[in-house]
Design an enzyme around this catalytic site. Structure first.
Site, PDB file in Angstrom:
ATOM      1  N   LYS A  33       0.834  -1.195   0.000  1.00 35.54           N
ATOM      2  CA  LYS A  33       0.000   0.000   0.000  1.00 35.54           C
ATOM      3  C   LYS A  33       0.872   1.250   0.000  1.00 35.54           C
ATOM      4  CE  LYS A  33      -0.432  -0.214   5.047  1.00 35.54           C
ATOM      5  NZ  LYS A  33      -1.348  -0.313   6.191  1.00 35.54           N
ATOM      6  N   ARG A 128     -10.569  -0.584  14.653  1.00 36.33           N
ATOM      7  CA  ARG A 128     -10.213   0.261  13.511  1.00 36.33           C
ATOM      8  C   ARG A 128     -11.021  -0.148  12.293  1.00 36.33           C
ATOM      9  NH1 ARG A 128      -4.066   0.739  11.267  1.00 36.33           N
ATOM     10  NH2 ARG A 128      -4.600  -1.368  10.543  1.00 36.33           N
ATOM     11  N   TYR A 242      17.941  28.951  11.259  1.00 38.23           N
ATOM     12  CA  TYR A 242      16.844  29.724  11.837  1.00 38.23           C
ATOM     13  C   TYR A 242      16.890  29.678  13.368  1.00 38.23           C
ATOM     14  CZ  TYR A 242      14.400  30.148   7.347  1.00 38.23           C
ATOM     15  OH  TYR A 242      14.047  30.460   6.066  1.00 38.23           O
ATOM     16  N   MET A 290      13.006  24.074   4.949  1.00 38.44           N
ATOM     17  CA  MET A 290      12.191  23.475   3.906  1.00 38.44           C
ATOM     18  C   MET A 290      13.014  22.729   2.864  1.00 38.44           C
ATOM     19  SD  MET A 290       9.414  25.234   1.315  1.00 38.44           S
ATOM     20  CE  MET A 290       8.334  25.750   2.651  1.00 38.44           C
TER      21      MET A 290
END
Length: 373
Positions: A33, A128, A242, A290
């Site tokens: 999956k 679930r 940062y 990022m």
């Protein structure tokens, strides 16, 4: 190039499947999956099929359609989400096997796809997916007359071998299925490692195939090389990144590499991980941003062109521990910007290796004594 390079060792993946398969006396499927846990379901499933896998499991019908293209018409492809509204066409066209989770799904399947293969998922305590014991008691005889091909459940705490939940779910699963002449499945990777009581007729490993815990003997399937954009000198007392979150305790050499949280490298994992130049660990310093990570390369006597984040020295589970998450999330978050390459023997070479393995299993006396011991 300024993008990271993800190398996926499909032979290691196949070896992990074989190693888990060898731990059972039952059939072993493969869970593929989330696009083969983020590694590309087409390549992953084709290689596992070559290794001997004949049953695959996905989360949703759309994933199953993609897997069908790579494995051909014969293997079973089970769909954990069952028969959702609107799925009939894709289930029929791709010969997918929904794992029915509710009375409503059972009715939908019988009405819309009469005679089409299906399995049944039972809830043994995870709360679930699956039919709860009360619903199963009412539906059982009707469902069995429709000839399901598999009855399964899922363990909640299999990665904790001593957890009481494992034994409780095993007991409930037996109570719900003993005496039924339908193949049964309870174990994923962790369940395989719990031992034969949990194996039943089919095991369906997932994360262990891809090099993740709790299968500690798994081979590493992925390596990740991050290109170095720039190396600079930083004086003692200067800060990096940062928020001035890291201050140089001495004169240092800092490399900035091209990857970040946009590539699935969680911001939280910055502390406690390293990048590697060969076997030399270079600690991450400052915050992961990022697109960039800063690394202390003062221990190196050269400026590296790239550094490795994932390898046999630092696994997906090491990164997960640093980020406060699990290896599954690291694998499935691997960024789309990565260049990817796949390592795999040719089919003919693979057949030769299998022939040698089979021969040595039949004739261990052919092994040198030192290896046999």
């Amino acid at each position: 190039m300024s993008t990271a390079h993800l190398t996926i060792d499909l032979d290691a993946l196949a070896d992990n499947w074989r190693a888990l398969d060898a731990r059972t006396a039952t059939e072993t499927a493969a869970v593929v999956k989330a696009d083969g846990y983020g590694l590309g379901s087409g390549r992953v499933t084709a290689r596992l099929a070559r290794a001997g896998a004949r049953k695959f499991f996905v989360a949703a019908a759309e994933e199953g359609a993609a897997v069908r293209k790579s494995v051909g018409p014969e293997p079973m492809i089970g769909v954990f989400s069952g028969h959702m509204e609107g799925d009939a066409g894709i289930l029929r066209a791709n010969r997918l096997t929904p794992m029915i989770n509710s009375v409503d799904q059972m009715l939908r399947h019988v009405e819309q796809l009469p005679g089409h293969r299906f399995g049944i998922q039972l809830d043994t305590g995870m709360n679930r997916l699956g039919l709860e014991p009360e619903d199963w008691a009412q539906l059982r005889e009707i469902a069995l007359r429709q000839n399901p091909v598999l009855i399964m459940s899922h363990l909640a705490c299999a990665d904790e071998p001593d957890h009481d939940m494992n034994r409780k779910q095993l007991r409930v699963f037996k109570e719900m299925t003993d005496g039924i002449k339908v193949p049964r499945s309870l174990a994923a990777t962790g369940g395989i490692l719990l031992g034969p009581d949990y194996h039943f007729d089919l095991c369906r490993p997932g994360v262990g195939l891809y090099g993740g815990e709790p299968f500690d003997e798994a081979k590493a399937v992925v390596t990740l090389d991050l290109p170095v954009i720039q190396v600079r000198d930083v004086a003692q007392g200067e800060t990096v990144g940062y928020g001035n979150s890291w201050t140089a305790p001495r004169a240092s050499r800092i490399a900035t590499v091209a990857a970040g949280y946009a590539d699935g490298l969680h911001r939280a994992m910055g502390r406690g991980i390293s990048l590697y130049a060969g076997k030399v660990a270079c600690p991450v310093v400052g915050r992961i941003s990022m697109d960039l990570i800063t690394v202390d390369v003062s221990a190196l006597d050269h400026e590296p062109a790239s550094l490795q984040l994932l390898n046999r020295l630092q696994t997906v589970d090491d990164l997960a521990e640093a980020a406060g998450t699990i290896g599954y999330e690291i694998l499935t978050s691997m960024g789309r910007r990565y260049r990817r390459s796949y390592v795999s023997r040719s089919a003919s070479a693979d057949r030769a290796v299998e022939s040698i393995r089979d021969k040595l299993q039949r004739r261990p006396d052919l092994l040198p004594q030192s290896i046999a011991e």
